[in-house]
Design a protein around this motif. Structure first.
Motif, PDB file in Angstrom:
ATOM      1  N   SER A   6      -7.029   1.769  -6.201  1.00  0.00           N
ATOM      2  CA  SER A   6      -6.605   3.102  -5.774  1.00  0.00           C
ATOM      3  C   SER A   6      -7.823   3.909  -5.364  1.00  0.00           C
ATOM      4  O   SER A   6      -8.970   3.525  -5.633  1.00  0.00           O
ATOM      5  CB  SER A   6      -5.853   3.818  -6.912  1.00  0.00           C
ATOM      6  N   TYR A  43      -7.481   9.669  -0.606  1.00  0.00           N
ATOM      7  CA  TYR A  43      -7.054   9.423   0.767  1.00  0.00           C
ATOM      8  C   TYR A  43      -7.247  10.690   1.582  1.00  0.00           C
ATOM      9  O   TYR A  43      -6.786  11.764   1.177  1.00  0.00           O
ATOM     10  CB  TYR A  43      -5.591   8.994   0.821  1.00  0.00           C
ATOM     11  N   ARG A  87      -2.926   0.405  -3.931  1.00  0.00           N
ATOM     12  CA  ARG A  87      -2.592  -0.903  -3.363  1.00  0.00           C
ATOM     13  C   ARG A  87      -2.388  -1.897  -4.493  1.00  0.00           C
ATOM     14  O   ARG A  87      -3.217  -2.001  -5.403  1.00  0.00           O
ATOM     15  CB  ARG A  87      -3.692  -1.388  -2.418  1.00  0.00           C
ATOM     16  N   TYR A 147      -4.215   6.917  -2.450  1.00  0.00           N
ATOM     17  CA  TYR A 147      -3.479   5.709  -2.098  1.00  0.00           C
ATOM     18  C   TYR A 147      -3.565   4.747  -3.271  1.00  0.00           C
ATOM     19  O   TYR A 147      -4.459   4.836  -4.122  1.00  0.00           O
ATOM     20  CB  TYR A 147      -4.059   5.037  -0.839  1.00  0.00           C
ATOM     21  N   THR A 161       0.853  -1.187   0.000  1.00  0.00           N
ATOM     22  CA  THR A 161       0.000   0.000   0.000  1.00  0.00           C
ATOM     23  C   THR A 161       0.889   1.238   0.000  1.00  0.00           C
ATOM     24  O   THR A 161       1.813   1.332   0.816  1.00  0.00           O
ATOM     25  CB  THR A 161      -0.926   0.030   1.224  1.00  0.00           C
ATOM     26  N   THR A 190      -1.894  -5.928  -5.085  1.00  0.00           N
ATOM     27  CA  THR A 190      -2.041  -7.250  -4.476  1.00  0.00           C
ATOM     28  C   THR A 190      -1.677  -8.312  -5.502  1.00  0.00           C
ATOM     29  O   THR A 190      -2.151  -8.274  -6.640  1.00  0.00           O
ATOM     30  CB  THR A 190      -3.496  -7.487  -4.007  1.00  0.00           C
TER      31      THR A 190
END
Length: 305
Positions: A115, A118, A89, A87, A33, A91
């Motif tokens: 995303s 944030y 992320r 943000y 992240t 995975t």
């Protein structure tokens, strides 16, 4: 918001993984992240290097490789219009497989990038600090797992649930030998007279990107650092405490296990230096396209600050 899943940009409602995906069934995957500041992903290279090391340990091949991953990250930022704070992320799981733990036949990893906007923590928290409590539940990470940011956070979730203080900002765990390790989502630092202390990797911690950044800041500013083995009573001698992760940055602690602390000069210095580093990296990224995809790579104009 759009997401990137296995070669396609999709709406969140369209994005689906197989019910046999091992990330979903077994937590067999890793993630990173990262914060976006004015369109720039802070410490992107460092995060992706850790992801690459972790996938190597798990014998998972990152789909499209790290260079391709960078392109997809900035494509998604552009497509979702994340020009300010945000943000992202990434995975990666082993993908779909059969029943049990045998990895044979798991030949197609899953890659998901998400995303969003944030909302930073209020400035007031960085001035007055947050409450941290200790967990009686042991941290189960070993010293061989310091680069594995696993999708399985069950032990950390239980540590928070069983802390008895559900309104605490963070819960800090000790390893099975009684040594201080890490928070459920943070690394921890504390200041004793003249020295900044933090648990060493052999305590069973995630070697956080923000943790490593703080250590670099201390080296450049000649702040003495001790990475070591610490017990509960060592924190009783602390003059200042702070916690770190990639979303919050450097967060001061005003109370730990019921003991009141001040937000001191060393913590303030590191917070300021960390924010300056964000600005420096963001300005440098505006003058260099090294980590940004070019039009020929993306099929669209690269995102601009």
């Amino acid at each position: 918001m759009l997401v990137y899943l296995n070669g396609n940009f999709l709406s969140e409602s369209e994005a689906k993984v197989p019910v046999s995906d091992r990330g979903f069934l077994l937590g067999d995957g890793l993630f990173e992240t990262m914060r976006i500041y004015n369109g720039h992903v802070f410490k992107l290279n460092e995060h992706l290097r850790r992801l690459q090391r972790g996938c190597g340990l798990l014998e998972i091949t990152i789909p499209e490789g790290v260079p391709g991953l960078k392109i997809r990250i900035y494509q998604l930022i552009q497509m979702n219009g994340l020009k300010d704070d945000g943000y992202i992320r990434v995975t990666v799981t082993r993908g779909a497989g059969g029943r049990g733990l045998d990895i044979r036949g798991c030949d197609t990893p899953t890659l998901l990038i998400t995303s969003g906007e944030y909302r930073p923590y209020p400035d007031d928290l960085y001035r007055r600090g947050v409450e941290v409590v200790f967990s009686e539940r042991e941290n189960l990470r070993t010293n061989r797992d310091c680069d594995l940011k696993s999708t399985n956070f069950l032990n950390n979730i239980l540590a928070r649930l069983q802390s008895g203080k559900k309104d605490a900002f963070e819960v800090v765990m000790f390893n099975p030998h009684g040594y201080l390790s890490e928070g459920t989502i943070t690394n921890i630092f504390f200041i004793t007279p003249g020295t900044l202390c933090t648990p060493a990797p052999e305590c069973g911690i995630l070697r956080g990107i923000t943790r490593e950044t703080v250590l670099d800041i201390c080296k450049k500013r000649n702040i003495p650092v001790r990475e070591g083995l610490f017990r509960r009573h060592d924190l009783g001698k602390a003059e200042e405490v702070f916690i770190t992760n990639s979303l919050m940055g450097v967060m001061p602690v005003s109370s730990i296990d019921g003991r009141t602390l001040r937000v001191g000069e060393v913590t303030g210095t590191i917070i300021t230096a960390y924010r300056e580093l964000i600005d420096e990296e963001r300005r440098a990224s505006g003058n260099s396209r090294e980590d940004r995809p070019h039009k020929s790579e993306t099929g669209c104009c690269p995102f601009r600050d």
